[in-house]
Design an enzyme around this catalytic site. Structure first.
Site, PDB file in Angstrom:
ATOM      1  N   HIS A 132       0.799  -1.230   0.000  1.00 40.36           N
ATOM      2  CA  HIS A 132       0.000   0.000   0.000  1.00 40.36           C
ATOM      3  C   HIS A 132       0.830   1.278   0.000  1.00 40.36           C
ATOM      4  O   HIS A 132       0.304   2.352  -0.323  1.00 40.36           O
ATOM      5  CB  HIS A 132      -0.928   0.030   1.217  1.00 40.36           C
ATOM      6  CG  HIS A 132      -1.995  -1.011   1.204  1.00 40.36           C
ATOM      7  ND1 HIS A 132      -2.859  -1.184   0.154  1.00 40.36           N
ATOM      8  CD2 HIS A 132      -2.338  -1.947   2.137  1.00 40.36           C
ATOM      9  CE1 HIS A 132      -3.690  -2.190   0.429  1.00 40.36           C
ATOM     10  NE2 HIS A 132      -3.390  -2.658   1.620  1.00 40.36           N
ATOM     11  N   ALA A 133       2.088   1.211   0.398  1.00 42.51           N
ATOM     12  CA  ALA A 133       2.897   2.427   0.484  1.00 42.51           C
ATOM     13  C   ALA A 133       2.996   3.095  -0.879  1.00 42.51           C
ATOM     14  O   ALA A 133       3.211   2.446  -1.900  1.00 42.51           O
ATOM     15  CB  ALA A 133       4.288   2.103   1.013  1.00 42.51           C
TER      16      ALA A 133
END
Length: 391
Positions: A132-133
């Protein structure tokens, strides 16, 4: 090429710890490592502790100002800048955050380098898969996007086609975003529908930037409650055909265990046995279309005793070429360690009792009233024509 598999591991990755009340408990990593050891799988592989990703490597994906913000929050958690997603409920700042996040990223980058250079045919980093980063922000328990960094390193080394398959219950949004405009990377994500789950992205209409990258992003948004048969049917209706057409030089896969019916943060109903079946399928795809080059990563998973260690031990076994039988009994020593660490009773076998599994073939039995079939068809219609395939 040696053909020897690598297990990427450094005990320090268990320092990726957002605190005692956070669902991403690092005990899941420690218990997985101990279960791998209990089955002797680490004796079938080379265990490698890669160095932490340096700043030049992190900048392959992440903006310089974001890296600086992570470093500042790491040195003084009170200085966390929430405009970068740091110091939030999902991503609390903690001392040493930069160092351990870079270490996890380094294991995935090291895995990619080993596979590309022929030092190993397969490599696995179950501490990775932090998908998700974003280039300029933390998100969804993820500080640095090791999956994106591994792919970016492969491209830097000369790879021209990398396929990324993500079967975490959450959309692989950070990896999709990193390569949205890059036709060299095919990203495929199977996940719970964005209407019902974070990060509310991953619609079938998200297919990559217009132009050369059109069709390079693929999203299968499955309805809440999807179980083994539907999940496996969706995987086999989409992934093999796309991978076959793309012919990647390396296959990178993310195996979040949070699709499981016991996971507390999501709403699919997939068993450990189905997760194992997809791991085996990814292994076969790597050999059939990528000359065996395979980088396998972990991901989400918050049933930290009952599910995550068993799922990722199966993954390590598949990578090592010594699959753990579903009916295998779990060594008593590991079960005792689980109780000592968590005061929870550990499972007794490496199965949920669903093995062997069955699923319907997409080419036969399409049901227009079935919500899983509707989801599969939406994906095929959105992306297959862009890749020269029949929907």
């Amino acid at each position: 090429m040696s053909g020897r598999a690598q297990l990427m591991w450094d005990e320090a990755v268990t320092g990726y710890d957002f605190g005692p009340d956070h669902p991403m408990d690092p005990v899941r990593l420690a218990l997985t490592r101990r279960l791998v050891e209990a089955f002797g799988l680490d004796r079938e592989m080379e265990v490698v502790a890669a160095k932490a990703a340096g700043e030049s490597t992190l900048r392959l994906v992440h903006r310089e100002d974001y890296i600086a913000a992570v470093k500042a929050a790491s040195a003084d958690p009170r200085a966390a800048d929430q405009s970068y997603g740091l110091g939030t409920l999902d991503d609390p700042a903690f001392a040493g955050m930069h160092e351990v996040s870079a270490l996890i990223a380094g294991q995935s980058v090291g895995a990619a380098e080993a596979v590309w250079r022929g030092e190993a045919l397969h490599a696995v980093n179950f501490a990775g898969g932090l998908h998700h980063a974003m280039p300029a922000g933390a998100s969804g328990f993820c500080i640095y996007n090791d999956a994106s960094l591994a792919i970016a390193r492969l491209l830097e080394l000369g790879a021209e086609r990398v396929a990324y398959v993500d079967v975490d219950v959450h959309h692989g949004d950070g990896v999709q975003a990193a390569f949205w405009e890059d036709p060299r990377v095919l990203t495929i994500s199977l996940h719970e529908h964005p209407r019902t789950l974070f990060p509310q992205t991953g619609w079938p209409e998200e297919t990559g930037a217009e132009g050369a990258a059109a069709g390079s992003a693929v999203n299968v948004a499955l309805p809440a409650g999807t179980g083994d048969a539907g999940w496996l049917r969706a995987f086999h209706a989409v992934v093999p055909e796309l991978v076959a057409g793309f012919r990647p030089q390396v296959l990178v896969t993310q195996h979040g265990a949070d699709t499981h019916f016991e996971d507390p943060l999501a709403h699919l109903a997939v068993s450990l046995d189905a997760q194992r079946a997809v791991q085996v399928a990814c292994h076969e795809l790597a050999h059939e279309y990528a000359e065996g080059r395979w980088v396998a990563l972990g991901g989400g998973g918050y049933a930290v005793v009952d599910v995550v260690p068993r799922s990722w031990t199966h993954l390590v076994g598949v990578v090592a070429g010594r699959e753990v039988a579903p009916e295998a009994m779990i060594p008593e020593g590991w079960r005792q360690e689980v109780y000592a660490r968590t005061r929870q009773l550990a499972p007794a076998r490496m199965t949920d009792g669903r093995w062997p599994l069955a699923w319907g073939d997409w080419e036969a039995g399409y049901d227009p009233a079935d919500r899983v079939d509707q989801a599969v068809l939406a994906t095929r219609r959105a992306v297959f024509p862009l890749r020269g395939l029949l929907a």
